[in-house]
Design an enzyme around this catalytic site. Structure first.
Site, short mmCIF file in Angstrom:
data_model
loop_
_atom_site.label_atom_id
_atom_site.label_comp_id
_atom_site.label_asym_id
_atom_site.label_seq_id
_atom_site.Cartn_x
_atom_site.Cartn_y
_atom_site.Cartn_z
N LYS A 176 -5.99 4.43 -10.87
CA LYS A 176 -5.75 2.99 -11.00
C LYS A 176 -6.23 2.47 -12.36
O LYS A 176 -5.52 1.75 -13.05
CB LYS A 176 -6.45 2.22 -9.87
CG LYS A 176 -5.94 0.80 -9.75
CD LYS A 176 -6.92 -0.12 -9.09
CE LYS A 176 -7.95 -0.58 -10.10
NZ LYS A 176 -8.97 -1.44 -9.52
N ASP A 222 -3.90 -1.94 -6.99
CA ASP A 222 -5.22 -2.31 -6.48
C ASP A 222 -5.04 -2.91 -5.09
O ASP A 222 -3.93 -2.90 -4.55
CB ASP A 222 -5.94 -3.27 -7.45
CG ASP A 222 -5.30 -4.65 -7.45
OD1 ASP A 222 -4.23 -4.84 -6.80
OD2 ASP A 222 -5.86 -5.55 -8.09
#
Ligand code: SF4
Length: 213
Positions: free
Chosen positions: A121, A139
């Site tokens: 991420k 996220d």
């Protein structure tokens, strides 16, 4: 409504109402963004932005941070969540940047993920935001909102969500769409109480106050 129509409605509405969508983190170069993103795990961007000016003044680049101590980093970031782990990660990350990359943040997903504290991420955020590459970091907001709207189906993990979004959103607007989903999740489509009544894309949303369409 087909998935294609959902995507078209979603993209059309946000292109019109939020043509510019950017990270709320404050940064001036890829190194600062990388540090800010590491700090933002389980913490608000607002809190991170209150912390980073003093941190970046003391450690303007990877060389300065690598030469500093974990304790000194900790002192400067102790008001945010998990300062113990984060100060260790930042110190190790800066050292690796200096040792293996001459202090320069690499513009490459695989190389970014060799840095301590940097997962998929975080690497995706750096690619999308600092290097303006077509990337879709997933996220908690992106995961929830994309699944709720129905842009993705049966995506159990962030990686599955990322893959479906990347497949359906044109590459040239992918990083902007990432910010659309985050900002929508932060301010309208919140986890506990989504504001469906005032949501601009409810006509394209599968969830819309739990009404299945
Ligand atoms: S209609 Fe409700 S659930 Fe759907 S995107 Fe808007 S706020 Fe979220």
């Amino acid at each position: 409504m087909t998935t294609k129509e959902r995507y078209e409605g979603f993209i059309q509405w946000f292109s019109e109402h939020m043509p510019v969508a950017e990270s709320e983190l404050k940064y001036e170069n890829p190194f600062q963004l990388l540090v800010a993103v590491v700090l933002s795990a389980q913490c608000t961007d607002k809190r991170v932005n209150m912390t980073t000016p003093a941190l970046f003044q003391r450690f303007p680049d990877a060389f300065a941070m690598a030469a500093g101590s974990v304790e000194e980093i900790y002192e400067l970031i102790k008001s945010i969540s998990y300062p113990n782990n984060k100060s260790k990660h930042l110190s190790a990350m800066a050292k690796k940047l200096v040792e293996d990359f001459n202090g320069v943040v690499p513009d490459d997903m695989d190389l970014l993920q060799t840095l301590p504290g940097v997962g998929r991420k975080t690497a995706n955020v750096v690619e999308a935001v600092a290097f303006r590459k077509p990337a879709m970091p997933v996220d908690t907001h992106v995961f929830r909102v994309a699944n709720r709207i129905g842009l993705v189906t049966d995506a159990k993990t962030p990686l599955e969500t990322e893959k479906q979004l990347v497949k359906n959103i044109p590459a040239e607007i992918l990083s902007t769409a990432h910010h659309w989903l985050i900002l929508h999740g932060r301010y309208v489509c919140m986890a506990r109480k989504p504001k469906c009544e005032e949501c601009g894309i409810r006509a394209y949303c599968r969830y819309d106050g739990k009404r299945k369409k």
